[in-house]
Scaffold this active site. Structure first.
Site, mmCIF file in Angstrom:
data_model
loop_
_atom_site.group_PDB
_atom_site.id
_atom_site.type_symbol
_atom_site.label_atom_id
_atom_site.label_comp_id
_atom_site.label_asym_id
_atom_site.label_seq_id
_atom_site.Cartn_x
_atom_site.Cartn_y
_atom_site.Cartn_z
ATOM 1 N N SER A 57 0.837 -1.187 0.000
ATOM 2 C CA SER A 57 0.000 0.000 0.000
ATOM 3 C C SER A 57 0.879 1.247 0.000
ATOM 4 C CB SER A 57 -0.920 -0.025 1.225
ATOM 5 O OG SER A 57 -1.886 0.985 1.151
ATOM 6 N N GLY A 59 1.819 3.224 2.472
ATOM 7 C CA GLY A 59 2.825 3.274 3.530
ATOM 8 C C GLY A 59 4.080 2.511 3.169
ATOM 9 N N GLU A 60 3.924 1.327 2.569
ATOM 10 C CA GLU A 60 5.076 0.536 2.155
ATOM 11 C C GLU A 60 5.810 1.202 0.988
ATOM 12 O OE1 GLU A 60 2.760 -1.512 4.788
ATOM 13 O OE2 GLU A 60 2.025 -0.859 2.822
ATOM 14 N N PHE A 61 5.050 1.895 0.136
ATOM 15 C CA PHE A 61 5.702 2.641 -0.952
ATOM 16 C C PHE A 61 6.644 3.698 -0.378
ATOM 17 C CE2 PHE A 61 5.869 6.547 -3.442
ATOM 18 C CZ PHE A 61 6.417 6.080 -4.629
ATOM 19 N N GLY A 64 9.746 1.966 0.991
ATOM 20 C CA GLY A 64 10.705 1.467 0.005
ATOM 21 C C GLY A 64 11.184 2.510 -0.982
#
EC number: 2.4.99.12
Length: 404
Positions: A57, A59-61, A64
């Protein structure tokens, strides 16, 4: 167990289709995957190899993103494909300029894995923190395409470490290398016989520190805040907002900015009904600059809004778990959040440093607010904590360079 996993994937797809009849997110989930392979094949060059980044989602984007941008900076000719599982990531970042293409990830079936990996033709694959998909990982492994998990974090209560977690342990065995956030995660992997891991920390620290150095200025927010102290409430849910409303009237010298996690019309209307004098950002004009409360009703501003704050409240702690505390801490804000923070090492660290307080009710929120409003030194502790944790991105990219 694989048959049960496969049934679960199909059942999940069916449930989302049913929900799509009355839920906007579910509808986006389904529509975004309609004719997905035709979209991929027409968007990508079949003669090229791509670096494939997958994010669950938004947040993970953001977590990373430093690695992606560092790779693109050092290897500008490399082509990048991004996939998202959730609409909240895809819909916000579908036009991300450093990617050659951005897609939804098709559901994890053997057929989809074969088709997608063939279409992307990746030279290496990077997943961030979560998401372990059996068929995708197995296919990558069988084709000897390197697969890396960055900013991974593991806990003993996860399925990988249960007696019935054999299939999930097999999924982990397909990963070439894990970049984990802490020693506990490395030791847990080691207990499964997986030695292909190193403690590199959390790339979110690099991202939030970079954002705090050069945040986007928001003129309307700046005018709204003026010279008042400001409490920024980020990613709030109804349970959070019901507590926050009690801070407003007793503190007339303060301004409050509330950025709900869900910004659909229904929820924004509920917040306005709860706080009648609040102004929406989308309708903010000069006549509203004297309002005490501002509701952020669009996506993408929160990480920059923290620059105008004095104290942050982070939502989610009365639900599944708190949202991102580091964006606020990077700007030197002490943080307050609800009781469900146990899965977040940074929240525990900030509490230990006395730069964060977890609250359970209205009374404890009042106490935390007054403590932080009187002590401006704790913000420095927050900022120093973030600064000391930087460096994960460089460590990861240096390792990956042997594959690039």
């Amino acid at each position: 167990m694989l048959w049960l996993y496969n049934i679960g994937i199909q059942l999940f797809g069916l449930i989302v289709r049913i929900f799509s009849l009355f839920n906007k997110k579910a509808l986006l989930f389904i529509k975004g995957r309609t004719n997905i392979f035709e979209k991929i094949q027409t968007s990508l060059d079949s003669k090229k190899k791509y670096i494939w980044f997958h994010f669950a989602s938004l947040g993970e984007f953001e977590q990373g993103r430093p690695v992606l941008e560092k790779i693109k900076q050092q290897y500008p000719t490399k082509s990048i494909v991004i996939t998202f599982f959730s609409p909240s990531g895809y819909e916000v970042r579908k036009n991300y300029p450093l990617a050659d293409a951005v897609f939804y990830l098709p559901l994890d079936t053997a057929k989809n894995a074969k088709k997608l990996i063939s279409a992307i033709n990746p030279e290496l694959v990077i997943f961030t923190k979560y998401e372990f998909w059996y068929h995708y990982f197995k296919r990558l492994n069988s084709l000897e395409i390197p697969l890396f998990i960055i900013s991974a974090i593991f806990r003993r209560d996860q399925v990988f470490f249960k007696w019935y977690g054999g299939l999930h342990r097999t999924i982990l065995s397909f990963v070439d290398f894990f970049f984990v956030q802490n020693e506990e995660s490395k030791n847990l992997l080691s207990s499964l016989g997986l030695q292909n891991a190193s403690v590199s920390g959390d790339t979110r620290f690099d991202r939030v520190a970079e954002n705090a150095l050069a945040p986007n200025k928001i003129d309307l927010i700046e005018k709204f805040c003026k010279s008042s102290p400001v409490m920024i409430a980020g990613s709030t849910w109804m349970e959070d907002e019901q507590l926050l409303k009690h801070l407003i009237l007793p503190n007339p010298g303060w301004k409050f900015i509330i950025a709900p996690h869900e910004i659909d019309d229904k929820h924004i209307a509920e917040v306005q009904q709860m706080i009648p004098l609040a102004t929406k950002y989308s309708t903010l004009g000069n006549q509203d600059q004297n309002s005490q409360v501002l509701i952020i009703d669009n996506i993408g501003l929160l990480s920059s809004i923290y620059q105008y704050g004095s104290i942050a409240y982070i939502g989610g702690g009365f639900g599944a778990g708190i949202h991102n505390t580091l964006e606020a801490a990077a700007f030197g804000l002490p943080v307050i959040f609800g009781p469900r923070y146990d899965k977040f090492q940074e929240a525990k660290d900030l509490i230990d440093l006395r730069a964060a307080i977890s609250i359970k009710d209205q009374h404890e929120l009042m106490e935390a607010f007054h403590r932080f409003s009187k002590d401006q030194t704790v913000g420095i502790i927050s900022k120093d904590y973030v600064s000391a944790k930087k460096g994960s991105t460089d460590q990861i990219v240096q390792y990956l360079s042997r594959y690039l």
